[in-house]
Design a protein around this motif. Structure first.
Motif, PDB file in Angstrom:
ATOM      1  N   PHE A  61       0.644  -1.098  -0.520  1.00  0.00           N
ATOM      2  CA  PHE A  61       0.378   0.288   0.251  1.00  0.00           C
ATOM      3  C   PHE A  61       0.804   1.296  -0.312  1.00  0.00           C
ATOM      4  N   HIS A  62       0.257   2.032  -0.181  1.00  0.00           N
ATOM      5  CA  HIS A  62       0.966   3.907   0.087  1.00  0.00           C
ATOM      6  C   HIS A  62       0.599   5.101   0.640  1.00  0.00           C
ATOM      7  N   GLY A  68       2.422  16.616   1.693  1.00  0.00           N
ATOM      8  CA  GLY A  68       3.463  17.360   0.700  1.00  0.00           C
ATOM      9  C   GLY A  68       4.709  17.550   0.704  1.00  0.00           C
ATOM     10  N   GLU A  69       5.536  17.099   2.087  1.00  0.00           N
ATOM     11  CA  GLU A  69       6.746  17.879   2.036  1.00  0.00           C
ATOM     12  C   GLU A  69       6.945  17.239   3.451  1.00  0.00           C
ATOM     13  N   TYR A  70       8.645  16.822   3.147  1.00  0.00           N
ATOM     14  CA  TYR A  70       9.797  16.535   4.035  1.00  0.00           C
ATOM     15  C   TYR A  70       9.304  16.789   5.377  1.00  0.00           C
ATOM     16  N   TRP A  90       8.034  -2.732   5.732  1.00  0.00           N
ATOM     17  CA  TRP A  90       8.854  -2.442   5.361  1.00  0.00           C
ATOM     18  C   TRP A  90       7.993  -0.816   5.149  1.00  0.00           C
ATOM     19  N   ASN A  91       8.510   0.028   5.419  1.00  0.00           N
ATOM     20  CA  ASN A  91       8.690   1.473   4.357  1.00  0.00           C
ATOM     21  C   ASN A  91       9.659   2.591   3.881  1.00  0.00           C
ATOM     22  N   ILE A  92       9.306   2.314   2.971  1.00  0.00           N
ATOM     23  CA  ILE A  92       9.882   2.681   1.855  1.00  0.00           C
ATOM     24  C   ILE A  92       9.636   4.576   1.356  1.00  0.00           C
ATOM     25  N   TRP A  98       4.672   7.176   0.514  1.00  0.00           N
ATOM     26  CA  TRP A  98       5.469   6.051   0.843  1.00  0.00           C
ATOM     27  C   TRP A  98       5.806   4.831   0.362  1.00  0.00           C
ATOM     28  N   GLY A  99       6.361   4.120   0.358  1.00  0.00           N
ATOM     29  CA  GLY A  99       5.629   3.030   0.116  1.00  0.00           C
ATOM     30  C   GLY A  99       5.550   2.153   0.526  1.00  0.00           C
ATOM     31  N   CYS A 100       5.173   1.467   1.135  1.00  0.00           N
ATOM     32  CA  CYS A 100       4.974   0.431   2.389  1.00  0.00           C
ATOM     33  C   CYS A 100       3.843  -0.827   2.592  1.00  0.00           C
ATOM     34  N   GLY A 101       4.268  -2.080   3.149  1.00  0.00           N
ATOM     35  CA  GLY A 101       4.044  -3.443   2.599  1.00  0.00           C
ATOM     36  C   GLY A 101       3.892  -4.023   3.676  1.00  0.00           C
ATOM     37  N   TYR A 102       3.531  -5.287   3.785  1.00  0.00           N
ATOM     38  CA  TYR A 102       3.898  -6.309   4.852  1.00  0.00           C
ATOM     39  C   TYR A 102       3.969  -7.613   4.559  1.00  0.00           C
TER      40      TYR A 102
END
Length: 112
Positions: A61-62, A68-70, A90-92, A98-102
C-alpha cells in the motif's frame, strides 16, 4: 546476454537490447521471479526455502506524505524494515509518497 570472466564465474559485461553494453564488476538480479540473469542467462536452478522461510503473502500500500513535504530528512532517507509477530513490514520513502507493505505467513494470520 552477458559475458563472463576467464573462469566463467563472474559477469563482466551486460549487452543491452538497444545494441550497447555495460561493463560490470557486480550484478544484482532484480528481475524477481523472472530470474532473467540467474535463471535464463546462468541456467541457475530454483531452490525453494519454503520449509525455513514460510512467508508467503504480501500486502502492499501507499501512504501520502504529511502536507506533501519532507518533514524529517533523517528518517526520509532510509528504508525501514520492521519485524512483526507473523512477518515483517517495510516503509520506503519516495518523492511523493511512502511505499509500504507487510510480508507474512498466511497460515498464522489472515489478510483481515
Amino acid at each position: 546476454m552477458v559475458s563472463f570472466d576467464n573462469e566463467g564465474n563472474n559477469i563482466t559485461k551486460i549487452y543491452l537490447k538497444t545494441g550497447g553494453s555495460v561493463d560490470t564488476e557486480f550484478v544484482i538480479d532484480c528481475s524477481g521471479f523472472s530470474r532473467l540473469v540467474l535463471g535464463k542467462e546462468l541456467g541457475g536452478e530454483w531452490i525453494s526455502h519454503q520449509d525455513d522461510l514460510t512467508l508467503n503473502t504480501a500486502l502492499t500500500f501507499h501512504l501520502p506524505l504529511k502536507g506533501g513535504e519532507y518533514h524529517d530528512t533523517e528518517t526520509f532517507t532510509r528504508t525501514k524494515a520492521i519485524a512483526m509477530d507473523y512477518g515483517w513490514m517495510w516503509n520506503i520513502p519516495l518523492q511523493n509518497r511512502w511505499g509500504c507493505g507487510y510480508v507474512y505467513d498466511n497460515n498464522h494470520i489472515t489478510n483481515d
